[in-house]
Design a protein around this motif. Structure first.
Motif, short mmCIF file in Angstrom:
data_model
loop_
_atom_site.label_atom_id
_atom_site.label_comp_id
_atom_site.label_asym_id
_atom_site.label_seq_id
_atom_site.Cartn_x
_atom_site.Cartn_y
_atom_site.Cartn_z
N ARG A 64 0.78 -1.31 -0.03
CA ARG A 64 0.29 -0.35 -0.02
C ARG A 64 0.89 1.07 -0.19
NH1 ARG A 64 -5.38 -0.51 1.58
NH2 ARG A 64 -5.78 -2.82 2.55
N ASP A 65 0.56 2.57 -0.81
CA ASP A 65 1.18 3.44 -0.56
C ASP A 65 0.27 4.47 0.00
OD1 ASP A 65 0.59 4.43 -3.42
OD2 ASP A 65 2.02 2.64 -4.14
N SER A 66 1.45 5.71 -0.99
CA SER A 66 0.44 7.23 0.26
C SER A 66 -0.24 7.63 -1.79
CB SER A 66 1.14 8.48 -0.02
OG SER A 66 2.51 7.99 -0.53
N LEU A 67 0.40 6.60 -2.95
CA LEU A 67 -0.12 7.21 -3.77
C LEU A 67 -1.69 6.95 -4.57
CD1 LEU A 67 2.80 7.23 -6.58
CD2 LEU A 67 1.57 8.69 -5.41
N GLY A 68 -1.84 5.59 -3.20
CA GLY A 68 -3.16 4.83 -3.40
C GLY A 68 -3.43 3.80 -4.12
N ASN A 69 -2.19 3.04 -4.51
CA ASN A 69 -1.94 2.07 -4.70
C ASN A 69 -2.23 0.46 -3.61
OD1 ASN A 69 -1.45 2.61 -7.54
ND2 ASN A 69 0.55 3.65 -6.51
N VAL A 70 -2.98 -0.13 -4.50
CA VAL A 70 -2.79 -0.98 -3.22
C VAL A 70 -2.67 -2.36 -4.05
CG1 VAL A 70 -4.00 -2.65 -1.88
CG2 VAL A 70 -4.41 -0.27 -1.87
N GLY A 100 2.78 12.24 1.86
CA GLY A 100 1.31 11.77 1.38
C GLY A 100 1.01 11.03 2.92
N GLU A 101 0.26 9.79 2.65
CA GLU A 101 -0.41 8.82 3.82
C GLU A 101 -0.80 7.59 2.88
OE1 GLU A 101 -4.10 9.29 7.16
OE2 GLU A 101 -3.28 10.76 5.84
N VAL A 102 -0.92 7.23 3.53
CA VAL A 102 -1.30 5.36 3.41
C VAL A 102 -2.40 4.75 3.48
CG1 VAL A 102 -0.82 3.04 3.48
CG2 VAL A 102 1.58 4.71 2.96
N HIS A 103 -3.57 4.77 3.23
CA HIS A 103 -5.00 4.73 4.02
C HIS A 103 -4.67 2.39 4.13
CE1 HIS A 103 -6.09 8.75 3.66
NE2 HIS A 103 -5.32 8.36 2.30
N GLY A 104 -5.40 2.44 4.91
CA GLY A 104 -5.95 0.99 4.55
C GLY A 104 -5.18 0.11 5.79
N TYR A 105 -3.88 1.09 6.30
CA TYR A 105 -3.08 0.02 7.13
C TYR A 105 -3.93 0.22 8.49
CZ TYR A 105 1.14 -1.29 9.08
OH TYR A 105 1.85 -1.92 11.04
N ASP A 106 -3.84 -1.07 9.55
CA ASP A 106 -3.95 -1.14 10.44
C ASP A 106 -3.00 -0.28 11.66
OD1 ASP A 106 -6.02 -1.27 12.83
OD2 ASP A 106 -6.09 -2.80 13.00
N GLY A 107 -2.98 0.83 12.29
CA GLY A 107 -1.62 0.63 13.01
C GLY A 107 -0.37 2.16 12.82
N ASP A 108 -0.02 2.90 13.59
CA ASP A 108 0.70 3.99 13.69
C ASP A 108 2.11 3.74 12.08
OD1 ASP A 108 -0.95 4.81 15.57
OD2 ASP A 108 0.70 4.28 16.83
N PRO A 109 2.56 4.82 11.45
CA PRO A 109 3.36 4.82 10.76
C PRO A 109 4.86 4.76 11.56
CG PRO A 109 2.48 7.16 10.98
CD PRO A 109 1.69 6.18 11.79
N LEU A 110 5.33 4.59 11.15
CA LEU A 110 6.95 3.77 11.84
C LEU A 110 7.74 5.62 12.01
CD1 LEU A 110 9.12 1.52 10.05
CD2 LEU A 110 7.81 1.22 11.77
N PRO A 111 8.07 5.29 13.68
CA PRO A 111 8.77 6.76 13.57
C PRO A 111 10.27 7.03 13.30
CG PRO A 111 8.91 5.43 15.47
CD PRO A 111 7.72 4.72 14.78
N ALA A 112 10.27 8.10 12.82
CA ALA A 112 12.35 8.29 12.49
C ALA A 112 12.61 7.96 13.73
CB ALA A 112 12.35 9.81 11.89
#
Length: 317
Positions: free
Chosen positions: A92-98, A290-302
């Motif tokens: 899944r990516d922030s361009l909307g690709n799944v 951007g933002e990844v939609h559809g992932y159940d959880g938080d993004p990785l922190p830097a």
């Protein structure tokens, strides 16, 4: 680093030695994350052509488990290449690709100036996961391009002399992959049938490396097993491969990449200050990634920046 004597009859100007680059164990996503073996960048050698990163994983038995789970994270200045021997990975990516990727298919994500994605084992999956994730460094003129994604499920395949070769990127064995490259390079999977023996034709202006994905193939006089990356160097026009039982090799090659890079976390840049800005843009949730939609959880922190300034480095240490 171990060396093996090369056959002087192979290649018009074959180097005197091969280099065996041992991999380092890494847990993706933290100490309890998914286990991989990282052979690029390496202490002896950071790149092979524009290939600047290589993680190999499996075969892992993931029956009854969640398998791979890599939360949304950013990338810049590179292409990610996902190739599977067994199993499935959902991108899944922030361009909307799944897109679910399976063996024999290529996922190619071009980060350019910035993208984010997540990679997980789908809920319905087979019991074994085995594959590689690679990065290709983008040259200066392409590193700030718009992000893009491509999925290739019909790659060229050549079968002869007991070898079945699938060309992931670039041109090899007389066929060309549809995947877009920004520097002269090649990536190919070579499956050797039992007792196969053949000679691979190479370009002397490219440098090359081989990774055993399974089996114990012989490259020149070296027996290669899964784990280390065998660096062939440049100046070769051919290399001998053989096997007793069925084996599988990943061939990487390309024109030596002469630009000096800073690689830190998931970013490829040209200096320390660029990395600082990339990290800030991710941590501050700016529109850059951007933002990844559809992932159940938080993004990785830097992670925290190192105390000392990051220094651009060439393709060798």
């Amino acid at each position: 680093m171990s060396s093996f004597e090369a056959d002087p009859e192979v290649g018009l100007s074959a180097p005197a030695t091969l280099e065996l680059l041992e991999g380092a164990p890494v847990a993706l996503g933290g100490p309890r994350g998914f286990a991989v073996t990282r052979t690029l960048p390496n202490r002896q050698r950071r790149m092979v052509g524009a290939w600047c990163f290589l993680d190999a994983y499996g075969p892992h038995d993931i029956a009854g488990s969640g398998g791979m789970r890599v939360a949304p994270h950013p990338h810049t200045g590179l292409q990610t290449v996902t190739w599977l021997v067994a199993g499935e990975v959902l991108h899944r990516d922030s361009l909307g690709n799944v897109r679910e990727i399976r063996p024999g298919q290529l996922n190619l994500m071009t980060a350019g100036r910035g993208i984010s994605h997540a990679e997980v084992t789908p809920e319905s999956h087979t019991p074994t996961l085995h594959g590689v994730q690679l990065w290709v460094a983008l040259p200066h003129q392409a590193r700030d391009m718009a992000p893009a994604f491509a999925h290739h499920d019909d790659l060229p395949v050549v079968s002869e002399n007991g070898l079945t070769t699938t060309v992931l990127m670039g041109t090899f064995a007389g066929v060309t992959s549809p995947a877009i490259c920004h520097t002269p390079l090649v990536g190919a999977e070579i499956v050797l049938a039992p007792s196969a023996e053949s000679t691979l034709t190479l370009r002397p202006d490219f440098e090359y490396a081989l990774l055993a994905l399974d089996g114990a193939p012989t490259v020149e006089d070296a027996t290669l097993k899964p784990g280390p990356l065998l660096y062939l160097g440049s100046g070769r026009d051919a290399v001998r491969v053989a096997t007793g039982s069925a084996s599988r090799l990943l061939l990487l090659g390309g024109e030596p990449f002469e630009e000096r890079l800073v690689m830190w976390w998931n970013f490829v840049a040209r200096d320390h200050d660029e990395i600082v800005q990339m990290r800030a843009d991710w941590s501050d949730h700016t529109p850059r990634f951007g933002e990844v939609h559809g992932y159940d959880g938080d993004p990785l922190p830097a992670p925290a920046m190192p105390i000392s300034r990051l220094v651009p480095r060439g393709r060798t240490r």
